[in-house]
Design a protein around this motif. Structure first.
Motif, PDB file in Angstrom:
ATOM      1  N   LEU A   1     -17.734 -62.520 -33.820  1.00 23.14           N
ATOM      2  CA  LEU A   1     -18.488 -63.698 -34.263  1.00 23.14           C
ATOM      3  C   LEU A   1     -17.619 -64.951 -34.141  1.00 23.14           C
ATOM      4  O   LEU A   1     -18.071 -65.997 -33.655  1.00 23.14           O
ATOM      5  CB  LEU A   1     -18.973 -63.508 -35.705  1.00 23.14           C
ATOM      6  CG  LEU A   1     -19.872 -64.602 -36.258  1.00 23.14           C
ATOM      7  CD1 LEU A   1     -21.195 -64.661 -35.506  1.00 23.14           C
ATOM      8  CD2 LEU A   1     -20.151 -64.385 -37.745  1.00 23.14           C
TER       9      LEU A   1
ATOM     10  N   SER B   1     -26.110 -65.892 -37.724  1.00 22.55           N
ATOM     11  CA  SER B   1     -25.293 -65.308 -38.796  1.00 22.55           C
ATOM     12  C   SER B   1     -25.724 -65.937 -40.108  1.00 22.55           C
ATOM     13  O   SER B   1     -25.110 -66.853 -40.626  1.00 22.55           O
ATOM     14  CB  SER B   1     -23.802 -65.557 -38.550  1.00 22.55           C
ATOM     15  OG  SER B   1     -23.487 -66.893 -38.798  1.00 22.55           O
TER      16      SER B   1
ATOM     17  N   CYS C   1     -25.692 -64.835 -43.075  1.00 25.82           N
ATOM     18  CA  CYS C   1     -24.836 -64.664 -44.263  1.00 25.82           C
ATOM     19  C   CYS C   1     -23.497 -65.368 -44.077  1.00 25.82           C
ATOM     20  O   CYS C   1     -22.621 -65.274 -44.930  1.00 25.82           O
ATOM     21  CB  CYS C   1     -24.632 -63.184 -44.545  1.00 25.82           C
ATOM     22  SG  CYS C   1     -23.695 -62.353 -43.259  1.00 25.82           S
TER      23      CYS C   1
ATOM     24  N   GLY D   1     -21.244 -64.559 -42.001  1.00 23.61           N
ATOM     25  CA  GLY D   1     -20.206 -63.648 -41.525  1.00 23.61           C
ATOM     26  C   GLY D   1     -19.675 -62.707 -42.578  1.00 23.61           C
ATOM     27  O   GLY D   1     -18.603 -62.129 -42.393  1.00 23.61           O
TER      28      GLY D   1
ATOM     29  N   SER E   1     -21.226 -59.959 -43.559  1.00 26.93           N
ATOM     30  CA  SER E   1     -21.804 -58.629 -43.252  1.00 26.93           C
ATOM     31  C   SER E   1     -22.981 -58.226 -44.128  1.00 26.93           C
ATOM     32  O   SER E   1     -23.181 -57.043 -44.361  1.00 26.93           O
ATOM     33  CB  SER E   1     -20.756 -57.523 -43.347  1.00 26.93           C
ATOM     34  OG  SER E   1     -19.492 -57.982 -43.107  1.00 26.93           O
ATOM     35  N   THR E   2     -23.736 -59.178 -44.622  1.00 25.82           N
ATOM     36  CA  THR E   2     -24.888 -58.772 -45.426  1.00 25.82           C
ATOM     37  C   THR E   2     -26.225 -59.001 -44.735  1.00 25.82           C
ATOM     38  O   THR E   2     -27.212 -58.373 -45.069  1.00 25.82           O
ATOM     39  CB  THR E   2     -24.910 -59.502 -46.786  1.00 25.82           C
ATOM     40  OG1 THR E   2     -24.859 -60.905 -46.526  1.00 25.82           O
ATOM     41  CG2 THR E   2     -23.766 -59.090 -47.670  1.00 25.82           C
ATOM     42  N   CYS E   3     -26.268 -59.935 -43.741  1.00 28.22           N
ATOM     43  CA  CYS E   3     -27.590 -60.274 -43.177  1.00 28.22           C
ATOM     44  C   CYS E   3     -28.011 -59.353 -42.046  1.00 28.22           C
ATOM     45  O   CYS E   3     -29.189 -59.250 -41.738  1.00 28.22           O
ATOM     46  CB  CYS E   3     -27.619 -61.726 -42.720  1.00 28.22           C
ATOM     47  SG  CYS E   3     -26.671 -62.051 -41.222  1.00 28.22           S
ATOM     48  N   LYS E   4     -27.049 -58.687 -41.415  1.00 26.89           N
ATOM     49  CA  LYS E   4     -27.324 -57.753 -40.303  1.00 26.89           C
ATOM     50  C   LYS E   4     -28.030 -58.432 -39.141  1.00 26.89           C
ATOM     51  O   LYS E   4     -28.837 -57.821 -38.452  1.00 26.89           O
ATOM     52  CB  LYS E   4     -28.189 -56.562 -40.769  1.00 26.89           C
ATOM     53  CG  LYS E   4     -27.867 -56.040 -42.141  1.00 26.89           C
ATOM     54  CD  LYS E   4     -26.875 -54.898 -42.046  1.00 26.89           C
ATOM     55  CE  LYS E   4     -26.633 -54.233 -43.366  1.00 26.89           C
ATOM     56  NZ  LYS E   4     -25.363 -54.527 -43.978  1.00 26.89           N
ATOM     57  N   ARG E   5     -27.799 -59.702 -38.942  1.00 26.05           N
ATOM     58  CA  ARG E   5     -28.492 -60.409 -37.866  1.00 26.05           C
ATOM     59  C   ARG E   5     -27.632 -60.601 -36.618  1.00 26.05           C
ATOM     60  O   ARG E   5     -28.110 -60.999 -35.585  1.00 26.05           O
ATOM     61  CB  ARG E   5     -28.960 -61.792 -38.360  1.00 26.05           C
ATOM     62  CG  ARG E   5     -30.026 -61.745 -39.425  1.00 26.05           C
ATOM     63  CD  ARG E   5     -31.262 -61.009 -38.957  1.00 26.05           C
ATOM     64  NE  ARG E   5     -31.781 -61.545 -37.716  1.00 26.05           N
ATOM     65  CZ  ARG E   5     -32.743 -62.450 -37.632  1.00 26.05           C
ATOM     66  NH1 ARG E   5     -33.326 -62.870 -38.713  1.00 26.05           N
ATOM     67  NH2 ARG E   5     -33.154 -62.917 -36.473  1.00 26.05           N
ATOM     68  N   CYS E   6     -26.303 -60.348 -36.768  1.00 20.85           N
ATOM     69  CA  CYS E   6     -25.394 -60.699 -35.670  1.00 20.85           C
ATOM     70  C   CYS E   6     -25.174 -59.522 -34.716  1.00 20.85           C
ATOM     71  O   CYS E   6     -24.061 -59.303 -34.257  1.00 20.85           O
ATOM     72  CB  CYS E   6     -24.071 -61.169 -36.263  1.00 20.85           C
ATOM     73  SG  CYS E   6     -23.316 -59.901 -37.295  1.00 20.85           S
TER      74      CYS E   6
ATOM     75  N   LEU F   1     -22.096 -55.028 -35.416  1.00 21.61           N
ATOM     76  CA  LEU F   1     -22.252 -56.366 -35.997  1.00 21.61           C
ATOM     77  C   LEU F   1     -21.081 -57.209 -35.493  1.00 21.61           C
ATOM     78  O   LEU F   1     -19.924 -56.768 -35.568  1.00 21.61           O
ATOM     79  CB  LEU F   1     -22.217 -56.288 -37.525  1.00 21.61           C
ATOM     80  CG  LEU F   1     -23.372 -55.517 -38.178  1.00 21.61           C
ATOM     81  CD1 LEU F   1     -23.145 -55.399 -39.685  1.00 21.61           C
ATOM     82  CD2 LEU F   1     -24.711 -56.186 -37.894  1.00 21.61           C
TER      83      LEU F   1
ATOM     84  N   CYS G   1     -19.735 -59.744 -36.727  1.00 16.71           N
ATOM     85  CA  CYS G   1     -18.806 -60.239 -37.755  1.00 16.71           C
ATOM     86  C   CYS G   1     -17.848 -59.162 -38.253  1.00 16.71           C
ATOM     87  O   CYS G   1     -16.870 -59.483 -38.929  1.00 16.71           O
ATOM     88  CB  CYS G   1     -19.581 -60.866 -38.912  1.00 16.71           C
ATOM     89  SG  CYS G   1     -20.626 -59.707 -39.790  1.00 16.71           S
TER      90      CYS G   1
HETATM   91  S1  FES Z   1     -23.193 -62.480 -39.780  1.00 15.74           S
HETATM   92 FE1  FES Z   1     -24.407 -61.556 -41.268  1.00 15.74          FE
HETATM   93  S2  FES Z   1     -24.065 -59.488 -40.887  1.00 15.74           S
HETATM   94 FE2  FES Z   1     -22.865 -60.410 -39.440  1.00 15.74          FE
END
Ligand code: FES
Length: 599
Positions: free
Chosen positions: A22, A34, A36, A38, A40-45, A76, A78
């Motif tokens: 990231l 991203s 969240c 970075g 690691s909570t949003c799981k979008r990356c 992910l 991030c």
């Molecule tokens: S930026 Fe959110 S999980 Fe990776």
């Protein structure tokens, strides 16, 4: 330092050791979603490691991906650190909106076999002993060099032929369409084709090398006809009112396409006179307006098109400045509101060859949906309106820098992501879908769409609104009760279309094995949000795939492949059509479909 490359953007550069993927993406100006920030909570990356080695999967990776996905190197961004030079594939849904444009689509798996072929010739100069005419000599050269019998030469080409052959020492390249020569150039000429998908709001154009079938340049732009109405119904009405309006709307489009051809050619150092073939797709109204066909009957029951079959017409007869004898091919239409763009989408996704039960949607200002139920294809068209483009939404805007494109709400805690990480200025379609799904999940609105009391809901001038961003200078960015209603109308239109197809086939949504979402907007949306608000059926997320501009891909296929052009005709005649307006009790069903759940 490691060399990190991000595909399909083709951006690469050096990144210091110890930086996550990231971080590397940010260093190289690749805008990965991203939400969240970075942690690691949003799981979008989500990214896929194509080559090179990276750090082993973390517990967050394991929680985010199936075993199969981990084996295929999904990670992910991030939580993943390069351990060598790496090449990373960024799926479209992990990219911020402006980096995904309306021109992206499926890769073509088609062997080039175009209608127009480029052939090099060495023509025998005439002499007193053999005083052949120039056209005869050219056909003899084509016969000797390529086994091609005599045909016709476009008059404009013929007017240029004699001078050119003499200037070029009797060496030339011709573009042959079936039996007609449509262009002549220098011996080294490289012929091009243009594929265009004209949407109600946006236009996507591709310049293609006719020999290799590869896209040499592409661009997206707004449809200039928008000044004559945001949706097709408005444009049909305006064009039907006076011939002058219809003429102006056609001219606007032609001017825009001429400008597009010129800039695409300039980008690769070519000239529009080298564009020897074009394929244009659009919905039926746009198709008719482009061909100067009458549209009034499209606006009146039983909504029939003037023309269904594919059309081939000289580009110059439409006012297009391409190669002198070039043709434009328009794929066939299916019905008054299911046009050639839908056929192109079905062609690109190979809907006719799919087995099982497949649903394909092209989401836009007008949404076309096709259900292939064990070999029987039927389609509907729904007027989903321009809400997804940000129109009629108080703080709505197109997907541009500063648009809020993703939102998460938990209790009173709001997380927003804007395009380009810029300060927020408005909400684009995918952001609106996200925020309303989040409002629903957090009981800010109920299933009927009504706003409840919530710390972020306030009343201004007697109207309720949800505060998305507080700004001291320019006023707050809010989502109003009316915005919620606008989205409900759009989603109800899509849902009712899907339900009509399911009912007609005698199946339920649970039977659908795969959902293909096409269209630029369809690529940007968070499918989970669309399912949450009941716009798409509640199926496991892995059954959905987002394929980008499939109509543009279909147009490119028809440009470079004769068999695909024939397949389009077959698809158009096989696909049945359901007229939504003919559904009994439509209004009551529409009202029910605006509820924020599928059932
Ligand atoms: S930026 Fe959110 S999980 Fe990776």
């Amino acid at each position: 330092l490691f060399n990190v490359g991000f595909e399909p953007l083709g951006r690469r550069g050096s990144c210091p050791e110890g930086q996550s993927l990231l971080d590397c993406a940010r260093l190289l100006d690749v805008d990965i979603v991203s939400l969240c920030g970075g942690v690691s909570t949003c799981k979008r990356c989500v990214v896929q490691v194509v080559s090179g080695s990276v750090s082993p999967p973390t517990p967050e990776d394991m929680a985010s991906f199936t075993e199969e996905e981990l084996k295929n190197n999904y990670r992910l961004a991030c939580t993943t650190y390069p351990e060598s030079d790496v090449k990373i594939l960024v799926p479209p849904e992990s990219l911020s909106a402006p980096q995904r444009t309306q021109v992206e689509g499926l890769d073509l798996q088609v062997e080039p076999d175009p209608f127009v072929r480029g052939l090099k010739v060495h023509v025998q100069a005439p002499s007193l002993d053999a005083p052949e005419s120039d056209d005869q000599s050219l056909w003899v050269a084509l016969q000797n060099g390529h086994g091609i019998g005599p045909g016709q030469i476009d008059l404009k080409v013929q007017q240029d032929l004699s001078v050119r052959l003499r200037d070029q020492s009797w060496k030339a390249a011709v573009a042959l369409r079936e039996t007609e020569i449509v262009a002549i150039g220098t011996h080294a000429a490289r012929w091009l084709g243009m594929a265009v998908d004209i949407g109600t709001t946006k236009v996507a154009a591709y310049l293609v090398d006719m020999e290799t079938g590869k896209v040499r340049a592409s661009m997206g732009m707004m449809n200039p006809q928008i000044s004559y109405g945001e949706d097709v119904v408005a444009r049909i009405y305006t064009a039907g009112k006076s011939e002058e309006n219809a003429r102006k709307m056609q001219a606007l489009l032609v001017d825009a396409l001429n400008g597009t051809a010129a800039s695409l050619c300039e980008e690769i150092g070519a000239d529009p006179s080298h564009v020897v073939d074009a394929v244009v797709v659009g919905n039926t109204a746009i198709h008719h307006l482009f061909l100067k066909l009458p549209v009034r009957q499209l606006g009146m029951s039983p909504y029939v098109p003037a023309v269904r079959s594919a059309v081939d017409i000289k580009a110059r007869d439409l006012g297009l400045h391409l190669a002198p004898g070039a043709y434009v091919h328009l794929l066939p239409n299916i019905a008054g509101y299911v046009g050639a763009d839908h056929v192109a989408m079905l062609l690109a996704t190979e809907m006719d060859a799919q087995e099982g039960i497949i649903l394909a949607l092209d989401i836009g200002t007008n949404t076309e949906i096709c259900l292939n139920c064990r070999g029987t294809m039927k389609s509907v068209s729904c007027a989903s309106g321009p809400a997804f483009e940000g129109a009629h939404i108080q703080f709505g805007m197109r997907a541009a820098a500063g648009a809020i494109e993703h939102v998460r709400l938990s209790g009173e805690q709001l997380e927003i992501q804007t395009i380009g990480g810029e300060p927020p200025v408005g909400i684009c379609g995918s952001g609106l879908l996200d925020v309303i799904a989040q409002m629903l999940n957090n009981n800010v609105i109920d299933r009927s769409g009504r706003m409840n009391a919530h710390p972020l809901v306030r009343t201004r001038d007697g109207r309720k609104e949800f505060v998305l961003v507080e700004r001291s200078d320019n006023g707050d960015i809010t989502v109003s009760q009316r915005d919620v209603r606008e989205l409900q109308v759009a989603k109800a239109a899509i849902r009712i279309g899907i339900q009509a197809l399911l009912q007609d086939a005698g199946i339920t949504e649970r039977d659908i094995e795969k959902v293909i979402i096409a269209g630029a907007f369809g690529t940007f949306i968070d499918v989970e949000s669309a399912v949450t608000i009941g716009m798409l059926p509640p199926l496991p997320l892995e059954r959905f795939s987002q394929v980008g501009n499939a109509a543009g891909t279909g147009a490119r296929m028809a440009l470079i492949s004769r068999s695909r052009r024939r397949a389009a005709q077959r698809i158009a005649s096989q696909d049945g059509y359901i007229e939504l307006a003919s559904i009994p009790d439509f209004n009551r069903k529409f009202a029910a479909a605006s509820s924020m759940s599928w059932q």
